[in-house]
Design a protein around this motif. Sequence first.
Motif, PDB file in Angstrom:
ATOM      1  N   ARG A  80       1.001  -1.056  -0.139  1.00 35.13           N
ATOM      2  CA  ARG A  80       0.106  -0.015   0.116  1.00 35.13           C
ATOM      3  C   ARG A  80       0.771   1.172   0.068  1.00 35.13           C
ATOM      4  NH1 ARG A  80      -3.551  -2.119   3.734  1.00 35.13           N
ATOM      5  NH2 ARG A  80      -5.713  -2.411   2.725  1.00 35.13           N
ATOM      6  N   ARG A  81       1.952   1.240   0.946  1.00 34.92           N
ATOM      7  CA  ARG A  81       2.664   2.346   0.949  1.00 34.92           C
ATOM      8  C   ARG A  81       3.380   2.584  -0.453  1.00 34.92           C
ATOM      9  NH1 ARG A  81       7.665   4.002   2.499  1.00 34.92           N
ATOM     10  NH2 ARG A  81       8.571   1.955   2.087  1.00 34.92           N
ATOM     11  N   LEU A  82       3.830   1.586  -1.253  1.00 38.68           N
ATOM     12  CA  LEU A  82       4.485   1.733  -2.373  1.00 38.68           C
ATOM     13  C   LEU A  82       3.267   2.234  -3.499  1.00 38.68           C
ATOM     14  CD1 LEU A  82       6.983  -1.084  -2.164  1.00 38.68           C
ATOM     15  CD2 LEU A  82       7.359   1.239  -2.334  1.00 38.68           C
ATOM     16  N   GLY A  83       2.302   2.222  -3.065  1.00 38.67           N
ATOM     17  CA  GLY A  83       1.122   2.353  -4.051  1.00 38.67           C
ATOM     18  C   GLY A  83       0.701   1.183  -4.896  1.00 38.67           C
ATOM     19  N   LEU A  84       1.028  -0.011  -4.807  1.00 35.49           N
ATOM     20  CA  LEU A  84       0.502  -1.050  -5.601  1.00 35.49           C
ATOM     21  C   LEU A  84      -0.921  -1.613  -5.072  1.00 35.49           C
ATOM     22  CD1 LEU A  84       3.608  -1.473  -5.340  1.00 35.49           C
ATOM     23  CD2 LEU A  84       3.081  -3.918  -5.832  1.00 35.49           C
ATOM     24  N   SER A  85      -1.753  -1.885  -6.172  1.00 28.24           N
ATOM     25  CA  SER A  85      -2.972  -2.259  -5.948  1.00 28.24           C
ATOM     26  C   SER A  85      -2.836  -3.781  -5.553  1.00 28.24           C
ATOM     27  CB  SER A  85      -3.602  -2.282  -7.390  1.00 28.24           C
ATOM     28  OG  SER A  85      -3.173  -3.321  -8.120  1.00 28.24           O
ATOM     29  N   ALA A  86      -4.132  -4.297  -5.115  1.00 30.19           N
ATOM     30  CA  ALA A  86      -4.229  -5.641  -4.533  1.00 30.19           C
ATOM     31  C   ALA A  86      -3.751  -6.533  -5.728  1.00 30.19           C
ATOM     32  CB  ALA A  86      -5.660  -6.022  -4.011  1.00 30.19           C
ATOM     33  N   ASP A  87      -4.233  -6.325  -7.060  1.00 35.41           N
ATOM     34  CA  ASP A  87      -3.923  -7.234  -7.949  1.00 35.41           C
ATOM     35  C   ASP A  87      -2.510  -7.218  -8.270  1.00 35.41           C
ATOM     36  OD1 ASP A  87      -6.410  -8.182  -8.485  1.00 35.41           O
ATOM     37  OD2 ASP A  87      -7.119  -6.504  -9.686  1.00 35.41           O
ATOM     38  N   GLU A  88      -1.939  -6.029  -8.374  1.00 36.49           N
ATOM     39  CA  GLU A  88      -0.412  -5.866  -8.476  1.00 36.49           C
ATOM     40  C   GLU A  88       0.327  -6.864  -7.468  1.00 36.49           C
ATOM     41  OE1 GLU A  88      -0.051  -1.681 -10.797  1.00 36.49           O
ATOM     42  OE2 GLU A  88      -0.166  -1.897  -8.528  1.00 36.49           O
ATOM     43  N   LEU A  89      -0.234  -6.552  -6.231  1.00 32.11           N
ATOM     44  CA  LEU A  89       0.501  -7.384  -5.139  1.00 32.11           C
ATOM     45  C   LEU A  89       0.517  -8.958  -5.443  1.00 32.11           C
ATOM     46  CD1 LEU A  89       1.880  -7.755  -2.608  1.00 32.11           C
ATOM     47  CD2 LEU A  89      -0.052  -7.338  -1.477  1.00 32.11           C
ATOM     48  N   ILE A  90      -0.865  -9.333  -5.885  1.00 33.05           N
ATOM     49  CA  ILE A  90      -1.268 -10.510  -6.119  1.00 33.05           C
ATOM     50  C   ILE A  90      -0.349 -11.350  -7.180  1.00 33.05           C
ATOM     51  CG2 ILE A  90      -2.921 -12.237  -6.887  1.00 33.05           C
ATOM     52  CD1 ILE A  90      -4.880 -10.581  -4.745  1.00 33.05           C
ATOM     53  N   ALA A  91       0.043 -10.339  -8.160  1.00 30.96           N
ATOM     54  CA  ALA A  91       0.666 -10.952  -9.318  1.00 30.96           C
ATOM     55  C   ALA A  91       2.048 -11.315  -8.808  1.00 30.96           C
ATOM     56  CB  ALA A  91       0.681  -9.752 -10.411  1.00 30.96           C
ATOM     57  N   LEU A  92       2.663 -10.476  -7.999  1.00 30.48           N
ATOM     58  CA  LEU A  92       3.910 -10.553  -7.372  1.00 30.48           C
ATOM     59  C   LEU A  92       3.929 -11.957  -6.473  1.00 30.48           C
ATOM     60  CD1 LEU A  92       5.352  -7.479  -6.261  1.00 30.48           C
ATOM     61  CD2 LEU A  92       6.228  -8.573  -7.929  1.00 30.48           C
ATOM     62  N   ILE A  93       2.907 -12.183  -5.808  1.00 30.19           N
ATOM     63  CA  ILE A  93       2.737 -13.445  -5.041  1.00 30.19           C
ATOM     64  C   ILE A  93       2.633 -14.572  -6.051  1.00 30.19           C
ATOM     65  CG2 ILE A  93       1.174 -14.773  -3.338  1.00 30.19           C
ATOM     66  CD1 ILE A  93       1.997 -12.610  -1.747  1.00 30.19           C
ATOM     67  N   ARG A  94       2.061 -14.429  -6.949  1.00 27.55           N
ATOM     68  CA  ARG A  94       1.845 -15.874  -7.840  1.00 27.55           C
ATOM     69  C   ARG A  94       3.228 -16.117  -8.558  1.00 27.55           C
ATOM     70  NH1 ARG A  94      -2.917 -17.829  -8.255  1.00 27.55           N
ATOM     71  NH2 ARG A  94      -4.978 -16.747  -8.371  1.00 27.55           N
ATOM     72  N   LYS A  95       3.919 -15.262  -8.942  1.00 29.21           N
ATOM     73  CA  LYS A  95       5.262 -15.144  -9.607  1.00 29.21           C
ATOM     74  C   LYS A  95       6.260 -15.726  -8.671  1.00 29.21           C
ATOM     75  CE  LYS A  95       8.628 -12.234 -11.637  1.00 29.21           C
ATOM     76  NZ  LYS A  95       9.040 -10.768 -11.984  1.00 29.21           N
ATOM     77  N   GLU A  96       6.332 -15.370  -7.356  1.00 35.30           N
ATOM     78  CA  GLU A  96       6.919 -15.906  -6.524  1.00 35.30           C
ATOM     79  C   GLU A  96       6.531 -17.465  -6.046  1.00 35.30           C
ATOM     80  OE1 GLU A  96       9.459 -14.420  -4.803  1.00 35.30           O
ATOM     81  OE2 GLU A  96      10.077 -15.933  -3.521  1.00 35.30           O
ATOM     82  N   TYR A  97       5.378 -17.729  -6.065  1.00 35.86           N
ATOM     83  CA  TYR A  97       4.817 -19.069  -5.609  1.00 35.86           C
ATOM     84  C   TYR A  97       5.435 -19.961  -6.810  1.00 35.86           C
ATOM     85  CZ  TYR A  97       2.450 -20.923  -1.798  1.00 35.86           C
ATOM     86  OH  TYR A  97       2.033 -21.358  -0.636  1.00 35.86           O
TER      87      TYR A  97
END
Lengths: 117, 117
Positions: B99-116
Motif C-alpha cells: 500500500r505504501r508503495l502504491g500497489l494495487s491488490a492485483d499488482e501485489l497478487i501478481a507478485l505473489i503468484r510469480k513468487e509461488y
Amino acid sequence: MLIRLDPASAEPLFAQLAGAVRGAIARGELAAGERLPSARELAESLGLNVHTVLHGYQLLRDEGLVELRRGRGAVVTAAGTDGLARLREAVAGVTAEARRLGLSADELIALIRKEYA
Amino acid sequence: MLIRLDPASAEPLFAQLAGAVRGAIARGELAAGERLPSARELAESLGLNVHTVLHGYQLLRDEGLVELRRGRGAVVTAAGTDGLARLREAVAGVTAEARRLGLSADELIALIRKEYA
DNA sequence: TGTATTGTTCTAGCTCTAATAGAACAACTT
DNA sequence: AAGTTGTTCTATTAGAGCTAGAACAATACA
C-alpha cells in the motif's frame, strides 16, 4: 557489506551468499552500478571456493539483480534497487511461510485480498 | 485429509508431508487431539517408505505440532494453531508495504503468484 | 493378561547435490 | 600488451535424502 555465512545451515552456502547480497540491495546498502567484490576476492575473504561464490553470483544474475561481465565482475543493476526489491523480500518471506504451512497459492491470495479490503 | 506429494520437487518428501499436515492444522482441518494415520498406513497409501513418513512426523513433533506415542500414533497438540497467527502478521506487513508503495491488490497478487510459481 | 498396533532404533546401500580443487579459456579493463 | 574476471570443463569428497529390512519397546485394546 558484511556477509555472514553459516556452514551448518540447511541453506546452501551459495544461497546464503546470494541472500546476503539480495538483502543488501533491498536495504539500499548497494546502489545501482556498484561493483561487488570479484569472485576470487570474495572467496578468499570468506574462506570459500571460487565456484561457490560464482554459483551465488549466477543465481543473482538469473534473478536480474546483478550483471556479470568478464574483466569487470558483478555489477548491481538498476532494476535491483527500487522499492520493489524490499517488497519482493517481504513477499518471498510470506510465500515461504505460507508454503511452510502447506498453503496453496490461492489460499494465500484469499488471505491477502481479505487483508487488503 | 488429502495429501499430495511431488517427488520431483526440490523440497524433500518428508518436508512436503510435514507441510501438508501443518497446513491442514493451520486451516482447522485437523483439530487438537485428532489422530493422524499410522506411519505404516500412510506410507502404504502414499507409496513411501515408513522411515520417510516417520521422518516427517518427527519433524512435526520437534515443532510441537503433534505428539508421538507408541501404540497410539501421532496426535495433534493444542499448540497447533499459532502458526496461522504468524502468517497473518506477515500478510499484514506485506500488504502495508505494498500500500505504501502504491500497489494495487492485483499488482501485489501478481507478485505473489510469480513468487509461488 | 495376552496380543496386535505403533513408534524407535540400528545397519546398509543407493542417488543426488553441495562444495572443493585445478586447469584452460574468453572477454573486458586499464 | 598485460592483468583481471567470469566461463567452462573434469574430478573428487562429504553429506542429505530415500529406501530397505530387521529387531525392539511402549501403548492400546479385547
